[in-house]
Scaffold this motif. Sequence first.
Motif, PDB file in Angstrom:
ATOM      1  N   ALA A  79     -15.381  41.118 -25.087  1.00 21.14           N
ATOM      2  CA  ALA A  79     -14.074  41.570 -24.580  1.00 21.14           C
ATOM      3  C   ALA A  79     -14.294  42.586 -23.471  1.00 21.14           C
ATOM      4  O   ALA A  79     -15.290  43.321 -23.464  1.00 21.14           O
ATOM      5  N   ALA A  80     -13.357  42.612 -22.526  1.00 24.40           N
ATOM      6  CA  ALA A  80     -13.369  43.605 -21.452  1.00 24.40           C
ATOM      7  C   ALA A  80     -11.935  43.975 -21.125  1.00 24.40           C
ATOM      8  O   ALA A  80     -11.092  43.102 -20.941  1.00 24.40           O
ATOM      9  N   ARG A  81     -11.677  45.271 -21.076  1.00 19.00           N
ATOM     10  CA  ARG A  81     -10.328  45.740 -20.784  1.00 19.00           C
ATOM     11  C   ARG A  81     -10.401  46.865 -19.760  1.00 19.00           C
ATOM     12  O   ARG A  81     -11.252  47.752 -19.868  1.00 19.00           O
ATOM     13  N   LEU A  82      -9.490  46.828 -18.802  1.00 17.38           N
ATOM     14  CA  LEU A  82      -9.447  47.838 -17.747  1.00 17.38           C
ATOM     15  C   LEU A  82      -8.091  48.528 -17.805  1.00 17.38           C
ATOM     16  O   LEU A  82      -7.051  47.867 -17.901  1.00 17.38           O
ATOM     17  N   ARG A  83      -8.113  49.836 -17.768  1.00 17.12           N
ATOM     18  CA  ARG A  83      -6.868  50.609 -17.803  1.00 17.12           C
ATOM     19  C   ARG A  83      -6.692  51.359 -16.495  1.00 17.12           C
ATOM     20  O   ARG A  83      -7.579  52.080 -16.045  1.00 17.12           O
ATOM     21  N   SER A  84      -5.518  51.155 -15.880  1.00 11.40           N
ATOM     22  CA  SER A  84      -5.174  51.822 -14.620  1.00 11.40           C
ATOM     23  C   SER A  84      -3.765  52.382 -14.726  1.00 11.40           C
ATOM     24  O   SER A  84      -2.877  51.743 -15.300  1.00 11.40           O
ATOM     25  N   THR A  85      -3.564  53.554 -14.145  1.00 10.79           N
ATOM     26  CA  THR A  85      -2.233  54.153 -14.155  1.00 10.79           C
ATOM     27  C   THR A  85      -1.245  53.354 -13.314  1.00 10.79           C
ATOM     28  O   THR A  85      -0.033  53.592 -13.386  1.00 10.79           O
ATOM     29  N   LEU A  86      -1.734  52.411 -12.521  1.00  7.01           N
ATOM     30  CA  LEU A  86      -0.853  51.605 -11.680  1.00  7.01           C
ATOM     31  C   LEU A  86      -0.163  50.481 -12.451  1.00  7.01           C
ATOM     32  O   LEU A  86       0.758  49.852 -11.920  1.00  7.01           O
ATOM     33  N   PHE A  87      -0.592  50.222 -13.690  1.00  8.98           N
ATOM     34  CA  PHE A  87      -0.037  49.102 -14.450  1.00  8.98           C
ATOM     35  C   PHE A  87       0.413  49.556 -15.828  1.00  8.98           C
ATOM     36  O   PHE A  87      -0.120  50.508 -16.402  1.00  8.98           O
ATOM     37  N   ASP A  88       1.404  48.843 -16.371  1.00  4.84           N
ATOM     38  CA  ASP A  88       2.024  49.234 -17.632  1.00  4.84           C
ATOM     39  C   ASP A  88       1.168  48.926 -18.843  1.00  4.84           C
ATOM     40  O   ASP A  88       1.400  49.463 -19.919  1.00  4.84           O
ATOM     41  N   GLY A  89       0.205  48.047 -18.717  1.00  4.56           N
ATOM     42  CA  GLY A  89      -0.653  47.688 -19.843  1.00  4.56           C
ATOM     43  C   GLY A  89      -2.081  47.493 -19.384  1.00  4.56           C
ATOM     44  O   GLY A  89      -2.402  47.606 -18.195  1.00  4.56           O
ATOM     45  N   ASP A  90      -2.958  47.187 -20.327  1.00  8.27           N
ATOM     46  CA  ASP A  90      -4.359  46.943 -19.996  1.00  8.27           C
ATOM     47  C   ASP A  90      -4.523  45.620 -19.259  1.00  8.27           C
ATOM     48  O   ASP A  90      -3.787  44.658 -19.493  1.00  8.27           O
ATOM     49  N   ILE A  91      -5.499  45.581 -18.374  1.00  5.70           N
ATOM     50  CA  ILE A  91      -5.912  44.336 -17.718  1.00  5.70           C
ATOM     51  C   ILE A  91      -7.051  43.790 -18.566  1.00  5.70           C
ATOM     52  O   ILE A  91      -8.126  44.390 -18.627  1.00  5.70           O
ATOM     53  N   SER A  92      -6.815  42.675 -19.242  1.00  6.33           N
ATOM     54  CA  SER A  92      -7.730  42.228 -20.296  1.00  6.33           C
ATOM     55  C   SER A  92      -8.360  40.880 -19.998  1.00  6.33           C
ATOM     56  O   SER A  92      -7.744  40.006 -19.385  1.00  6.33           O
ATOM     57  N   TRP A  93      -9.606  40.732 -20.475  1.00  7.59           N
ATOM     58  CA  TRP A  93     -10.312  39.456 -20.438  1.00  7.59           C
ATOM     59  C   TRP A  93     -10.908  39.189 -21.802  1.00  7.59           C
ATOM     60  O   TRP A  93     -11.482  40.092 -22.431  1.00  7.59           O
ATOM     61  N   GLU A  94     -10.761  37.953 -22.284  1.00 10.82           N
ATOM     62  CA  GLU A  94     -11.399  37.515 -23.519  1.00 10.82           C
ATOM     63  C   GLU A  94     -11.947  36.122 -23.281  1.00 10.82           C
ATOM     64  O   GLU A  94     -11.249  35.260 -22.746  1.00 10.82           O
ATOM     65  N   PRO A  95     -13.194  35.871 -23.664  1.00  8.23           N
ATOM     66  CA  PRO A  95     -13.815  34.566 -23.384  1.00  8.23           C
ATOM     67  C   PRO A  95     -13.213  33.452 -24.226  1.00  8.23           C
ATOM     68  O   PRO A  95     -12.899  33.655 -25.411  1.00  8.23           O
ATOM     69  N   LEU A  96     -13.075  32.275 -23.616  1.00  6.72           N
ATOM     70  CA  LEU A  96     -12.549  31.124 -24.340  1.00  6.72           C
ATOM     71  C   LEU A  96     -13.485  30.683 -25.448  1.00  6.72           C
ATOM     72  O   LEU A  96     -13.054  30.234 -26.505  1.00  6.72           O
TER      73      LEU A  96
END
Length: 302
Positions: A79-96
Amino acid sequence: MMSRGWRSLAAGLGFAATLPLVGACDSGGTGGGGSVSEPSSGSPGPIYVEVNQSRDQYGKQAIMLQLTNTTDAPLTVTAARLRSTLFDGDISWEPLGGSLELPPRQPKSLPAALPGAACEASGTASPELNARITYAATGKEPVDGITDASDPFNVLARNAGELCLAAEAAAVVSMVLDPALEVAADGRTAVVRLVMTPATPGGSAKSLTIESIDGTTLLAETPSDPWPRNVTIAPGDATRVLALHMRPARCDPHAVAEDKVGTLLPLRVTVDERQGLVKIAASNELRGRIYDFVTAACATAG
């Protein structure tokens, strides 16, 4: 079993002291890039995180999280998640497939959809970015770790700004490209129509002005019929249709075959005090007709 809280990745792997730090940054940096580490210790970790965006993702509210394994052994990421104050939620990636192997010393780009933009913060040029990675070394349990992430091309600020501008524009007027395409008798030019349907009165935005319309990698205005400029529309106005006379912008053999954004029409607009680009995408039907037109027009031009 997942580690508790923000456990140090270096401790989880047992070789932090010997790991190189790719693109090292101060642990208090804001978007300067860094390897995974425990914030309190500042010790280097094994994964470097960077934000990018492919041409194919542009206009689709998606980006790439590029992870680089800075060690000499493979790592497995779940899993990989990126948090930025520019967005309301996490930017997330999960492998298929449940996990992804990161080879030693090699980057891999992971696609991730963008959540809604936090428009009150979209003017921030270099927001603080925190990435959270869940990964494991061979024969070890998965661990969580955090790091500052690098956004060297200002991808997040640009996308957040465009999303907020698009939302403000939509509050004033709905804009779509008519799926019909009117091709001239000689086949060298065509007309696509931008249909603008204003919102009902009462919204917070007063008006929208299309200052100009940019060409694309495929399409350009015809010199004899330049595209409209400084067109203002407000809620409650009548529906307007702008006829855009166009010609192929390029005729090299790969123009259509490799196109990613050639049918995404960029409008330079002002909505109240916000300025920027709003991109109007052609429907699948219109996109096919534009490709056919460009191919035929270029063949005619010989």
